[in-house]
Motif scaffolding. Structure first.
Motif, PDB file in Angstrom:
ATOM      1  N   ALA A 141       3.087   2.712  -4.824  1.00 18.70           N
ATOM      2  CA  ALA A 141       2.020   1.715  -4.788  1.00 18.70           C
ATOM      3  C   ALA A 141       2.015   0.870  -6.055  1.00 18.70           C
ATOM      4  N   ASP A 142       2.340   1.477  -7.194  1.00 12.62           N
ATOM      5  CA  ASP A 142       2.392   0.739  -8.456  1.00 12.62           C
ATOM      6  C   ASP A 142       3.727   0.047  -8.659  1.00 12.62           C
ATOM      7  N   CYS A 143       4.806   0.713  -8.288  1.00 14.62           N
ATOM      8  CA  CYS A 143       6.144   0.156  -8.510  1.00 14.62           C
ATOM      9  C   CYS A 143       6.348  -1.132  -7.728  1.00 14.62           C
ATOM     10  N   TYR A 144       5.918  -1.157  -6.476  1.00 16.20           N
ATOM     11  CA  TYR A 144       6.136  -2.321  -5.624  1.00 16.20           C
ATOM     12  C   TYR A 144       5.105  -3.434  -5.844  1.00 16.20           C
ATOM     13  N   ARG A 145       4.075  -3.151  -6.619  1.00 10.16           N
ATOM     14  CA  ARG A 145       2.969  -4.111  -6.754  1.00 10.16           C
ATOM     15  C   ARG A 145       3.392  -5.489  -7.257  1.00 10.16           C
ATOM     16  N   PRO A 146       4.357  -5.614  -8.197  1.00 13.39           N
ATOM     17  CA  PRO A 146       4.745  -6.970  -8.635  1.00 13.39           C
ATOM     18  C   PRO A 146       5.229  -7.864  -7.494  1.00 13.39           C
ATOM     19  N   LEU A 147       5.809  -7.265  -6.450  1.00 12.29           N
ATOM     20  CA  LEU A 147       6.274  -8.053  -5.308  1.00 12.29           C
ATOM     21  C   LEU A 147       5.114  -8.628  -4.500  1.00 12.29           C
ATOM     22  N   PHE A 148       4.027  -7.877  -4.462  1.00  7.84           N
ATOM     23  CA  PHE A 148       2.819  -8.268  -3.736  1.00  7.84           C
ATOM     24  C   PHE A 148       3.134  -8.772  -2.328  1.00  7.84           C
ATOM     25  N   LEU A 149       3.893  -7.977  -1.592  1.00 13.06           N
ATOM     26  CA  LEU A 149       4.195  -8.318  -0.206  1.00 13.06           C
ATOM     27  C   LEU A 149       3.046  -7.874   0.694  1.00 13.06           C
ATOM     28  N   PRO A 150       2.674  -8.696   1.675  1.00  9.79           N
ATOM     29  CA  PRO A 150       1.657  -8.243   2.631  1.00  9.79           C
ATOM     30  C   PRO A 150       2.142  -6.983   3.336  1.00  9.79           C
ATOM     31  N   THR A 151       1.207  -6.154   3.730  1.00 11.64           N
ATOM     32  CA  THR A 151       1.534  -4.781   4.086  1.00 11.64           C
ATOM     33  C   THR A 151       1.159  -4.421   5.519  1.00 11.64           C
ATOM     34  N   ILE A 152       2.030  -3.610   6.094  1.00  9.32           N
ATOM     35  CA  ILE A 152       1.736  -2.891   7.328  1.00  9.32           C
ATOM     36  C   ILE A 152       1.618  -1.418   6.947  1.00  9.32           C
ATOM     37  N   LEU A 153       0.493  -0.822   7.245  1.00  7.03           N
ATOM     38  CA  LEU A 153       0.307   0.599   6.961  1.00  7.03           C
ATOM     39  C   LEU A 153       0.490   1.392   8.247  1.00  7.03           C
ATOM     40  N   VAL A 154       1.421   2.338   8.223  1.00  6.62           N
ATOM     41  CA  VAL A 154       1.621   3.228   9.371  1.00  6.62           C
ATOM     42  C   VAL A 154       0.715   4.438   9.189  1.00  6.62           C
ATOM     43  N   GLY A 155      -0.254   4.566  10.079  1.00  2.74           N
ATOM     44  CA  GLY A 155      -1.218   5.646   9.978  1.00  2.74           C
ATOM     45  C   GLY A 155      -0.661   6.977  10.450  1.00  2.74           C
ATOM     46  N   ASP A 156      -1.411   8.006  10.169  1.00  2.00           N
ATOM     47  CA  ASP A 156      -1.013   9.380  10.490  1.00  2.00           C
ATOM     48  C   ASP A 156      -1.777   9.828  11.739  1.00  2.00           C
ATOM     49  N   SER A 157      -1.029  10.179  12.770  1.00  2.00           N
ATOM     50  CA  SER A 157      -1.673  10.561  14.032  1.00  2.00           C
ATOM     51  C   SER A 157      -1.878  12.062  14.169  1.00  2.00           C
ATOM     52  N   LYS A 158      -1.433  12.810  13.155  1.00  2.00           N
ATOM     53  CA  LYS A 158      -1.490  14.280  13.254  1.00  2.00           C
ATOM     54  C   LYS A 158      -2.814  14.823  12.687  1.00  2.00           C
ATOM     55  N   LEU A 159      -2.948  16.146  12.707  1.00  2.00           N
ATOM     56  CA  LEU A 159      -4.129  16.797  12.160  1.00  2.00           C
ATOM     57  C   LEU A 159      -4.305  16.399  10.692  1.00  2.00           C
ATOM     58  N   GLY A 160      -5.485  15.948  10.343  1.00  2.00           N
ATOM     59  CA  GLY A 160      -5.748  15.484   8.978  1.00  2.00           C
ATOM     60  C   GLY A 160      -5.354  14.040   8.763  1.00  2.00           C
ATOM     61  N   GLY A 161      -4.838  13.401   9.818  1.00  2.00           N
ATOM     62  CA  GLY A 161      -4.331  12.043   9.689  1.00  2.00           C
ATOM     63  C   GLY A 161      -5.398  10.993   9.473  1.00  2.00           C
ATOM     64  N   ILE A 162      -6.599  11.256   9.948  1.00  2.00           N
ATOM     65  CA  ILE A 162      -7.682  10.285   9.713  1.00  2.00           C
ATOM     66  C   ILE A 162      -7.931  10.165   8.213  1.00  2.00           C
ATOM     67  N   SER A 163      -8.029  11.296   7.562  1.00  2.00           N
ATOM     68  CA  SER A 163      -8.266  11.302   6.116  1.00  2.00           C
ATOM     69  C   SER A 163      -7.117  10.672   5.351  1.00  2.00           C
ATOM     70  N   SER A 164      -5.871  11.067   5.680  1.00  2.00           N
ATOM     71  CA  SER A 164      -4.733  10.539   4.929  1.00  2.00           C
ATOM     72  C   SER A 164      -4.559   9.040   5.166  1.00  2.00           C
ATOM     73  N   THR A 165      -4.871   8.554   6.360  1.00  2.00           N
ATOM     74  CA  THR A 165      -4.750   7.123   6.640  1.00  2.00           C
ATOM     75  C   THR A 165      -5.777   6.325   5.850  1.00  2.00           C
ATOM     76  N   ILE A 166      -7.025   6.796   5.854  1.00  2.00           N
ATOM     77  CA  ILE A 166      -8.072   6.090   5.104  1.00  2.00           C
ATOM     78  C   ILE A 166      -7.772   6.150   3.606  1.00  2.00           C
TER      79      ILE A 166
END
Length: 799
Positions: A141-166
């Motif tokens: 998250a810090d290393c790529y920040r200078p590029l500042f590319l718009p982002t697609i976040l792939v969420g987690d559909s497994k157990l605990g995935g709601i928390s990890s996605t948020i």
């Protein structure tokens, strides 16, 4: 810095965790983009694991022709990149730095953009989760920040995935990322998507959920067939398909961003009133610079390229440290997290007769730091100007209490002693503490007397102290900067005697004049900023302080005058020192600190005061209290950010960058801070700069230059002018070429590495004076490159 192309939409794919389907979605998006008629590029910056299982090869296999898939760095161990390089025995010395790594990505994106003129899509897939470490261990998250590319976040559909996605989403938001879409699989058991769709809808982020790929059977041919069929089904170009909708929303977000950047100049001219800007002199929208983002020492500004393959964003060096506020670079994640930490814990809370840890810790740190050995209290306000208003209120009360009974008339006639060219802010009381000038207004009422001070500058490679006409107008020359700033050694000099006689005689005559009862001395120590970056002879300021503190009978005044140090600009290591007190060899009764205090993130000011001044307000009568404050006094967010800023500065004081710079300014060891013969580290010089002394000296010899000076982060060039002063346009016109993007290494395509990429310089001028200012952690290579550019401009102006 950030890249943005009109014809090439680029999105970076982050995962909420490892094994959430980033490559599946990258493949499906690539196929869907191809099916929609776009040329498609895919990049996996770092690949770990067996080469035959590499993600870029999977893209090629299932997308087939029409998708250009590449990888920059490969490692065979199927673990985190940080661990893979260690397991394979790669020496840290041979690994690319984070800057080089990001530069390679940027160069690849630029190359792809240059190969096509049609509407194209590109996907850059990260490894693991949002905070998975890169090659050197930096969070992605810090290393790529200078590029500042718009982002697609792939969420987690497994157990605990709601928390990890948020959590992943919030980690990216805290670093300023633009999240255009969240993709995840539908899980028939956990149904995470059913929770996340409305959750993110409230945050204006679209969530697209698709069926998961078929389970692998172990039969290679069968798995290949069913996987290909899966991609064909979800990557359909049918308008109602989920990925078709996702592609459409990504395209819309891309177009909207460009449209907003294009419209910002004209919209701004219709609704914004800028400070220190004559709107009547603005010729049109082309003079307005939209800033899309900022990182480290650079803005990312909107500047349409001449060719369709050019990025419409260009890096611009923040050469004024954003009006002197920047301390540790833009978008510093430690400061962002500090702000979030306090916002989450407190928001804002009422302060009078309350205490919270961020404010208490900050007060204690500053009293023990710049207030060492003299201050006992810290008063909070919102910015430097109001902090100085508080300081003046404190000083005048202190003087009034110690002077005995005062009529209402005499209270209203109190004035201050200061220096010509001083500036303490734009609020009314702060303006009244300065003589009439360009910054004052119709209601301004100058209250006091201002000395014309002797100044320090480097002329023809000699440190020269220039005397005003009242002191003879001659010059005193020193070989080294250290000599000029050795106040204790100069106290017995002939010049010191001349200063004493002049100051005492002048103040004695003023004391007889009852137009104003002079009640306080207000100084910007060492450098008067807005008045023209005037470097004042520290000996003159020291003797002025000593004179207003003479005992009764020797002093021109009935009581000792309180002394205010306005260190809003110069304090907290802006000039290479925490406070100017040790250099001057004396302490104030009141000092004001702001700007660097919060690292440039948000406003906050602290006025430090001695116990004697505090006691002037201390009684059982409410009317005697300091009745000054604002609703957000000591806001926890500002206090916590200030504490984090001071912690970072403490680390910088021990950094190699600072020690190397200090070594260059040591007269006896011009280029080495470390004594190799004795194996010891010499004490740092009293005065030093991040700017190179050789550069400063050579520039001072130029015919077009009247003088130059450098202290700490500050470098000032005063040009010879017939129309010298704030209203002169000489410095602006002379250095105008710096606003054009140029490079000292035109063969390098790097987009973020300073000194290699074409970048422009944002700077501010004060008439015939140009000043340049770095952050406290600006890399040496950035400063060296800026020095080359300044040298080039002045050299060209001679021909």
């Amino acid at each position: 810095m950030s890249l943005l192309f009109k014809h090439l939409r680029v999105h970076q794919i982050f995962g909420a965790n490892t094994d959430v389907g980033k490559t599946v979605f990258a493949t499906a998006l690539s196929i869907a983009s191809k099916n929609a008629g776009h040329q498609v590029f895919y990049l996996k910056p770092v690949s770990t694991g067996a080469p035959e299982d590499a993600d870029d090869l999977k893209i090629r296999r299932f997308a087939q022709s029409g998708v250009n898939a590449d990888c920059l760095f490969r490692f065979s161990e199927p673990v985190s990149p940080y661990l893979a390089v260690r397991m394979e025995g790669v020496s840290p010395n041979t690994l690319p730095t984070d800057k080089t790594f990001v530069n390679a990505i940027s160069s690849h994106i630029k190359t792809c953009a240059g190969t096509t003129t049609k509407a194209s899509h590109m996907y850059v897939e990260t490894a693991g989760g949002v905070h998975s470490p890169t090659l050197l261990g930096t969070s992605q998250a810090d290393c790529y920040r200078p590029l500042f590319l718009p982002t697609i976040l792939v969420g987690d559909s497994k157990l605990g995935g709601i928390s990890s996605t948020i959590s992943a989403y919030e980690s990216l938001v805290l670093r300023g990322y633009i999240i255009d879409s969240i993709l995840l699989f539908k899980d028939p058991y956990y149904l995470n998507h059913e929770y996340l769709v409305p959750y993110f809808a409230e945050r204006n982020v679209v969530v697209h959920a698709v069926d998961p790929p078929p389970s692998l059977t172990g039969n290679a041919a069968e798995d290949e067939r069913t996987t290909a069929e899966y991609y064909a089904s979800i990557a359909s170009t049918h308008g109602s398909s989920v990925l078709s909708q996702a592609i459409s929303s990504l395209d819309s977000a891309h177009a909207k961003r460009i449209e907003e950047l294009e419209s910002m100049p004209s919209r701004s001219l219709q609704s914004i009133w800028w400070p220190f800007v004559q709107h009547g002199a603005i010729s049109g929208p082309s003079e307005i610079t939209p800033i899309d983002s900022a990182h480290s020492d650079f803005f990312s500004i909107y500047k349409p390229g001449d060719a369709s393959s050019s990025s419409v964003l260009s890096p611009q060096l923040d050469g004024s440290s954003s009006w002197w506020t920047q301390a540790v670079g833009h978008a510093n994640p430690r400061l962002t997290l500090a702000a979030a930490r306090a916002a989450g814990r407190y928001g804002h809370v009422m302060f009078p007769k309350n205490a919270h840890l961020p404010a208490l810790k900050l007060a204690e740190t500053l009293v023990a730091g710049p207030g060492r050995d003299w201050a006992s209290r810290a008063f909070f306000s919102d910015n430097g100007s109001t902090g100085m208003e508080v300081a003046i209120k404190m000083a005048l009360r202190d003087y009034g209490v110690r002077s005995g009974s005062w009529t209402q008339h005499r209270k209203k006639s109190l004035g201050i002693i200061g220096l010509k060219g001083s500036y303490h802010g734009d609020t009314m009381g702060a303006m009244d503490a300065c003589e009439e000038g360009v910054y004052t207004c119709e209601w301004h009422n100058a209250k006091g007397f201002w000395f014309d001070p002797p100044t320090v500058g480097k002329k023809a490679d000699k440190v020269t102290i220039t005397q005003p006409s009242a002191l003879g107008g001659d010059s005193v020359v020193f070989e080294h900067l250290q000599e000029a700033y050795d106040v204790s050694k100069r106290m017995d000099s002939e010049l010191a005697t001349r200063y004493r006689e002049y100051i005492h005689t002048t103040l004695s005559k003023l004391a007889e004049n009852k137009t104003h009862d002079l009640a306080a001395l207000v100084l910007e120590p060492l450098v008067m900023g807005a008045g023209g970056m005037i470097f004042v002879d520290p000996l003159f300021q020291r003797i002025l302080i000593d004179t207003v503190r003479l005992p009764t009978g020797l002093s021109p005044f009935p009581v000792r005058l309180p002394v205010i140090f306005d260190e809003v600009f110069v304090g907290l290591h802006r000039l290479g020192m925490e406070s100017t007190s040790p250099l001057l060899g004396t302490t104030p009764d009141i000092s004001c600190h702001a700007k660097i205090l919060t690292g440039g993130l948000l406003p906050l000011a602290i006025t430090l005061t001695s116990e004697r001044v505090f006691q002037a307000f201390n009684s059982t009568d409410k009317a005697d209290a300091l009745l000054h404050g604002h609703s957000y006094t000591a806001h926890p967010i500002g206090c916590e950010v200030a504490n984090e800023t001071l912690a970072i500065i403490g680390e910088l004081k021990e950094s190699k960058n600072w020690k190397d710079a200090q070594g260059r300014w040591t007269p006896e060891k011009k280029w080495s801070f470390f004594d190799e013969v004795n194996g010891t580290t010499a004490p740092p010089p009293t005065v030093w700069s991040l700017w190179d002394p050789g550069f400063v000296g050579e520039l001072s010899k130029m015919d077009s230059v009247e003088e130059v000076m450098a202290l700490g982060t500050v470098f000032v060039v005063k040009l010879k002018a017939t129309d010298a002063g704030y209203l002169s346009n000489l410095a602006e016109s002379t250095f105008l070429p710096l606003r054009e993007a140029t490079t000292t290494n035109p063969g390098d395509l790097g987009s973020v590495a300073p000194g290699r990429a074409p970048y422009s310089v944002h700077f501010r001028t004060l008439g015939n004076v140009a000043y340049f200012m770095t952050s406290l952690n600006t890399e040496a290579e950035v400063i060296r490159d800026l020095e080359d550019r300044i040298w080039g401009v002045l050299t060209s102006s001679r021909t």
